[in-house]
Design a protein around this motif. Structure first.
Motif, PDB file in Angstrom:
ATOM      1  N   SER A  45      19.967  62.671 -22.384  1.00  8.70           N
ATOM      2  CA  SER A  45      19.265  62.745 -23.660  1.00  8.70           C
ATOM      3  C   SER A  45      18.524  61.452 -23.972  1.00  8.70           C
ATOM      4  O   SER A  45      17.653  61.448 -24.833  1.00  8.70           O
ATOM      5  CB  SER A  45      20.249  63.058 -24.787  1.00  8.70           C
ATOM      6  OG  SER A  45      21.270  62.074 -24.847  1.00  8.70           O
ATOM      7  N   ILE A  46      18.877  60.361 -23.306  1.00  7.35           N
ATOM      8  CA  ILE A  46      18.178  59.099 -23.507  1.00  7.35           C
ATOM      9  C   ILE A  46      17.894  58.455 -22.160  1.00  7.35           C
ATOM     10  O   ILE A  46      18.455  58.843 -21.127  1.00  7.35           O
ATOM     11  CB  ILE A  46      18.994  58.110 -24.376  1.00  7.35           C
ATOM     12  CG1 ILE A  46      20.256  57.655 -23.625  1.00  7.35           C
ATOM     13  CG2 ILE A  46      19.335  58.691 -25.719  1.00  7.35           C
ATOM     14  CD1 ILE A  46      20.939  56.486 -24.294  1.00  7.35           C
ATOM     15  N   CYS A  47      17.015  57.454 -22.189  1.00  5.77           N
ATOM     16  CA  CYS A  47      16.698  56.674 -20.994  1.00  5.77           C
ATOM     17  C   CYS A  47      16.889  55.200 -21.321  1.00  5.77           C
ATOM     18  O   CYS A  47      16.101  54.623 -22.076  1.00  5.77           O
ATOM     19  CB  CYS A  47      15.268  56.937 -20.540  1.00  5.77           C
ATOM     20  SG  CYS A  47      14.761  55.942 -19.108  1.00  5.77           S
ATOM     21  N   PRO A  48      17.939  54.549 -20.805  1.00 11.97           N
ATOM     22  CA  PRO A  48      18.143  53.117 -21.048  1.00 11.97           C
ATOM     23  C   PRO A  48      17.037  52.291 -20.395  1.00 11.97           C
ATOM     24  O   PRO A  48      16.556  52.613 -19.307  1.00 11.97           O
ATOM     25  CB  PRO A  48      19.503  52.830 -20.405  1.00 11.97           C
ATOM     26  CG  PRO A  48      20.141  54.163 -20.207  1.00 11.97           C
ATOM     27  CD  PRO A  48      19.029  55.135 -20.012  1.00 11.97           C
ATOM     28  N   ILE A  49      16.631  51.221 -21.069  1.00 10.81           N
ATOM     29  CA  ILE A  49      15.620  50.307 -20.545  1.00 10.81           C
ATOM     30  C   ILE A  49      16.202  48.896 -20.521  1.00 10.81           C
ATOM     31  O   ILE A  49      16.661  48.395 -21.553  1.00 10.81           O
ATOM     32  CB  ILE A  49      14.339  50.330 -21.397  1.00 10.81           C
ATOM     33  CG1 ILE A  49      13.715  51.736 -21.390  1.00 10.81           C
ATOM     34  CG2 ILE A  49      13.321  49.315 -20.889  1.00 10.81           C
ATOM     35  CD1 ILE A  49      12.483  51.849 -22.271  1.00 10.81           C
ATOM     36  N   PHE A  50      16.195  48.256 -19.348  1.00 11.57           N
ATOM     37  CA  PHE A  50      16.660  46.889 -19.173  1.00 11.57           C
ATOM     38  C   PHE A  50      15.457  45.998 -18.864  1.00 11.57           C
ATOM     39  O   PHE A  50      14.559  46.396 -18.117  1.00 11.57           O
ATOM     40  CB  PHE A  50      17.668  46.783 -18.030  1.00 11.57           C
ATOM     41  CG  PHE A  50      18.939  47.555 -18.246  1.00 11.57           C
ATOM     42  CD1 PHE A  50      20.069  46.935 -18.755  1.00 11.57           C
ATOM     43  CD2 PHE A  50      19.006  48.915 -17.955  1.00 11.57           C
ATOM     44  CE1 PHE A  50      21.243  47.646 -18.956  1.00 11.57           C
ATOM     45  CE2 PHE A  50      20.178  49.635 -18.153  1.00 11.57           C
ATOM     46  CZ  PHE A  50      21.293  48.997 -18.655  1.00 11.57           C
ATOM     47  N   ALA A  51      15.439  44.813 -19.415  1.00 13.72           N
ATOM     48  CA  ALA A  51      14.405  43.818 -19.115  1.00 13.72           C
ATOM     49  C   ALA A  51      15.084  42.649 -18.409  1.00 13.72           C
ATOM     50  O   ALA A  51      15.912  41.957 -18.998  1.00 13.72           O
ATOM     51  CB  ALA A  51      13.712  43.354 -20.397  1.00 13.72           C
ATOM     52  N   VAL A  52      14.747  42.414 -17.130  1.00 12.85           N
ATOM     53  CA  VAL A  52      15.467  41.445 -16.318  1.00 12.85           C
ATOM     54  C   VAL A  52      14.496  40.498 -15.625  1.00 12.85           C
ATOM     55  O   VAL A  52      13.290  40.743 -15.549  1.00 12.85           O
ATOM     56  CB  VAL A  52      16.351  42.140 -15.256  1.00 12.85           C
ATOM     57  CG1 VAL A  52      17.277  43.155 -15.886  1.00 12.85           C
ATOM     58  CG2 VAL A  52      15.487  42.794 -14.183  1.00 12.85           C
TER      59      VAL A  52
END
Length: 583
Positions: free
Chosen positions: A353-360
């Motif tokens: 239901s969601i899409c996690p977004i990581f900034a690395v």
């Protein structure tokens, strides 16, 4: 397909909104997104979603000195949650069933953790405190990971396919995660993954490579920084993440599709280059994952080269992509910024239901540990019921790699067991050959991650030794099936297809020739029948395909992607397999 339409971050006017950037790339939609801003969290900051009835997440307000009857009930409940998570469960202490964060005092927290430890000890499980948050009233919220590897397997195994455009840093991210060393800004971290000289010289992946990352009972990462071999990582780990690093250049797109389709990935990690933002290939790879029903999470790489404003614009472009990048699904983006966010995305991500977004950043190491912790708490994709159903089904082992024993000349095959259970010494059928027949064979030895095993279950990758067959008689695309299943090869099959609209407006007709990818099968096919005279972009049709070169083993319900030249034409699903008698 080109990277030229990457969205520029150099705007001359400060009042240009994010959606103006993405309109040229994705086209306009019927939705009124003129007022859409940078995505916000879909969660209420003061609470969690209600406790799920199924799955491996359990909310407990407190666990203080339960009586023997209550303790037995709690142990049974923990055992059920562990089964739901195939050996992993997440306990949220200080949270009510409705998701309200009430918290517990210092004394109540200590007593609750002691009770949780007692419950885990009774089941032979270990507990690890993942996160602790103190509320404004000085009360505590704690997340605890309970892990118990099932008795019939050595570790919990998850496969993650790594997607993204060229130069987005896919191999660098995998190299940093699996080797425990940061990149030097010139690609040092990716050198450990390259298999060919031209990959080292160009810095671009052109083949499918694999690397593993392990986690122990305490949630500590086990990688090549502390171990010399994959065997040692497996021995010291209770959970293994297998990264499948796929090519990003358009020249190797067929290799990317083949790797994603045949390796049965549990999840897909879509890498985005922060300086370039979202490009055509990003949308293409996202569409592949959604078509093959693989949950996607996003990693924005190279944030050390961009300002915060540019990163926020990239997140805005990704939000647009997740909502409008595929006609069959719309995802809500969630930017993961701290450990508390990991608690919230754990269950909802698996539910798609969601899409996690990581900034690395692979150079500074920013948020790399956060990404590793997310991988540590990722639950298996299949439920216990689905896993049990697949294990009881007839054996179907998809051959994706073929090796030859130098001493005996016999075949060793590698691939994924899609259903059933394979044990040493059992007899099977392998095929189909050019004439559609299947050969009898016997599995003498089994290895997983170069470690001998007695058996392999559905969903696991393994290599099998087939001493009764020469390696020259086998090819990629073949299957190993039960000797009693009476398998049939096919030359023709019917499929429901969808012609993508973002590549061409030229219609396809009867007689159209294309290359189709169905799991580990890749072959040229011809459309010999259609329910329409012409099929235009953004339309559906039912067609009959015929393999041009040889027969294959195809199952109804299989997802397919078809390409022509260097362009992806569309996707579809097999609805009927025509036997040779019907043909």
């Amino acid at each position: 397909m080109s990277n030229r339409d990457s969205i520029s971050h150099k705007d001359d006017h400060n009042n240009v909104r994010v959606d103006k950037h993405v309109t040229s790339l994705f086209g306009t939609t019927d939705d009124d997104d003129d007022n859409e801003e940078v995505p916000r969290s879909p969660f209420i900051l003061t609470g969690l979603p209600p406790e799920p009835q199924e799955g491996n997440i359990e909310y407990k307000l407190k666990l203080i000195d339960p009586n023997p009857f209550r303790l037995e009930h709690l142990i049974t409940q923990m055992n059920w949650r562990l089964q739901e998570g195939q050996g992993e469960a997440l306990y949220e202490i200080g949270v009510e069933d409705c998701g309200t964060l009430s918290g517990v005092s210092d004394e109540e927290l200590e007593a609750s953790l002691a009770t949780l430890k007692k419950m885990a000890d009774r089941l032979g499980a270990s507990i690890t405190k993942l996160y602790e948050r103190k509320l404004e009233n000085e009360r505590h919220i704690v997340e605890v990971l309970v892990r118990k590897v099932p008795d019939d397997q050595h570790f919990i195994d998850l496969r993650v396919a790594v997607l993204g455009t060229v130069d987005s840093g896919k191999s660098s991210i995998v190299g940093v995660c699996t080797h425990g060393e940061l990149d030097n800004g010139r690609g040092r971290a990716r050198l450990n993954l390259f298999r060919h000289l031209h990959e080292i010289q160009s810095g671009r992946t052109s083949s499918v490579t694999h690397e593993i990352l392990g986690f122990n009972d305490l949630g500590e990462s086990i990688d090549y920084g502390c171990c010399r071999t994959a065997n040692e990582i497996c021995d010291r780990s209770t959970k293994i993440i297998t990264f499948t690093d796929l090519a990003g250049h358009t020249k190797y797109m067929k290799t990317t599709i083949s790797g994603l389709s045949s390796r049965a990935a549990d999840f897909a990690m879509l890498c985005v280059d922060a300086p370039s933002s979202v490009v055509d290939t990003t949308r293409e790879h996202f569409s592949y994952a959604i078509t093959l029903d693989v949950p996607v999470f996003v990693v924005i790489n190279k944030i050390d080269l961009c300002s915060k404003k540019s990163i926020q614009e990239t997140i805005g472009c990704l939000t647009y992509l997740l909502k409008h990048g595929h006609s069959s699904i719309q995802l809500e983006s969630y930017s993961v910024q701290n450990e508390e966010d990991l608690v919230k995305v754990a269950e909802m991500f698996v539910a798609k239901s969601i899409c996690p977004i990581f900034a690395v950043s692979c150079v500074t190491g920013e948020n790399i540990d956060l990404l590793k912790k997310f991988l540590n708490i990722l639950s298996p994709r299949l439920s216990v019921k689905e896993q049990e159903r697949l294990s009881q089904a007839p054996v179907e082992y998809r051959i994706d790699a073929i090796y030859t024993n130098n001493s005996s000349g016999t075949a060793v095959v590698g691939g994924i067991l899609r259903s059933g259970i394979i044990r040493e010494g059992e007899s099977f059928l392998v095929g189909p050959l050019l004439d559609g027949t299947f050969l009898p064979t016997k599995v003498t030895t089994i290895q997983r991650y170069r470690v001998p095993r007695r058996m392999v279950r559905a969903g696991q990758a393994a290599t099998l030794n087939l001493p009764q067959i020469e390696g020259s008689r086998l090819r990629k695309g073949m299957v190993l099936v039960s000797s009693t299943s009476n398998p049939e090869a096919c030359v023709e099959f019917m499929a429901e297809i969808y012609l993508s609209m973002h590549h061409t407006n030229t219609p396809i007709r009867k007689g159209f020739e294309t290359t189709v990818q169905i799991e580990n099968i890749r072959q040229t096919v011809l459309i010999i029948d259609m329910d329409k005279e012409e099929l235009y972009a953004d339309k559906h049709a039912t067609v009959t395909f015929r393999f041009r070169n040889r027969c294959e083993y195809v199952l109804e319900g299989s997802q397919l992607i078809f390409r022509s030249s260097n362009q992806t034409k569309g996707s579809g699903r097999v609805i009927k397999v025509l036997s040779q008698q019907q043909q």
